[in-house]
Scaffold this motif. Structure first.
Motif: not given
Length: 271
Positions: A178-180, A66-67, A195-198
């Motif tokens: 972005g990605f966690h 993700g990073e 889920w962050t987008a939602r």
């Protein structure tokens, strides 16, 4: 629409990356190409002058997928990209993948866009983009629309999001964040992003015609080599969202006696 194609890479997938590079060169011109290398040491040799090459070394628990994508996205935006297309190192782009994502982004600039993925068999080793149209067989667990069609994902379908192939405008990427960065090694970062987008009310749309082709490599089911990553990243996801991802794999590990549930946590079974 200036487009970036972003891939996280490692030496373990060098052959797949080389095939992706060849096919991408056939189907795409005038793109920003970004490769983020996740190994402990930088890639060998002199970087391609036409490619932005980053090195994102592993954290204490493994590769930071993700990073790596986050840093590659930042480099792409700095280079003027108006659309970010994330393509897994195992994936080959179909000839219409970029045009389909661009058309969808023009019509739905505030959405996260997801195309279909075909999993190739071990004997299918396409040598060029011209081989790919004959191999289209989208994964049955996810929607596959006709070329040119798009559809809003239901709230439940956010669980089906894969980072194998997706696209987003920089503004929407910023909105998602972005990605966690808390995920290292294998698993859960895809679902967390969705889920962050939602949670941010970012629409997800399925995009017809944006076909990617996942190159074969050996796998195990459940993925025993990633058991500790799945437990650790699953716990991170649970702390953020109150539920455990990758439920099918957890149940398979539990059925084999490798893990057990204690209160709200999944842990290795006592000897």
């Amino acid at each position: 629409m200036k487009t970036a194609v972003i891939t996280v890479a490692s030496r373990a997938r060098a052959e797949h990356l080389e095939r992706q590079r060849r096919v991408l060169a056939e189907v795409a011109t005038d793109i920003v190409r970004v490769e983020a290398w996740l190994d402990a040491s930088p890639p060998d040799g002199i970087p391609d002058a036409d490619t932005l090459t980053l090195h994102v070394p592993p954290g204490p628990h493994g590769m930071r997928v993700g990073e790596g994508r986050n840093r590659a996205a930042a480099a792409a935006v700095s280079a003027g990209a108006e659309l970010l297309v994330f393509l897994d190192v195992d994936c080959l782009p179909g000839a219409d993948l970029l045009p389909a994502y661009r058309d969808a982004a023009r019509a739905h600039p505030d959405a996260i866009l997801a195309g279909a993925v075909t999993y190739l068999a071990s004997v299918q080793r396409p040598g060029s983009a011209s081989d790919l149209p004959f191999l289209v067989r989208p994964h049955r667990a996810r929607p596959a629309l006709e070329p040119g069609a798009t559809r809003t994902a239901s709230r439940e379908e956010y669980d089906l999001f894969w980072s194998l192939s997706f696209a987003v405008t920089p503004a929407t990427w910023d909105r998602i964040g972005g990605f966690h960065p808390g995920y290292e090694g294998y698993g859960a970062e895809d679902t967390d992003l969705a889920w962050t987008a939602r949670a941010a009310d970012v629409e997800m749309r399925w995009v017809g015609g944006a076909d990617a082709f996942h190159q074969w490599h050996p796998v195990s089911s459940p993925p025993w080599q990633h058991l500790d990553d799945i437990l650790r990243n699953g716990a991170t996801f649970h702390a953020r969202w109150g539920s455990w991802p990758m439920g099918g794999w957890l149940e398979a590990f539990a059925a084999a006696g490798a893990i057990e549930q204690r209160d709200d946590a999944w842990v290795r079974s006592r000897a």
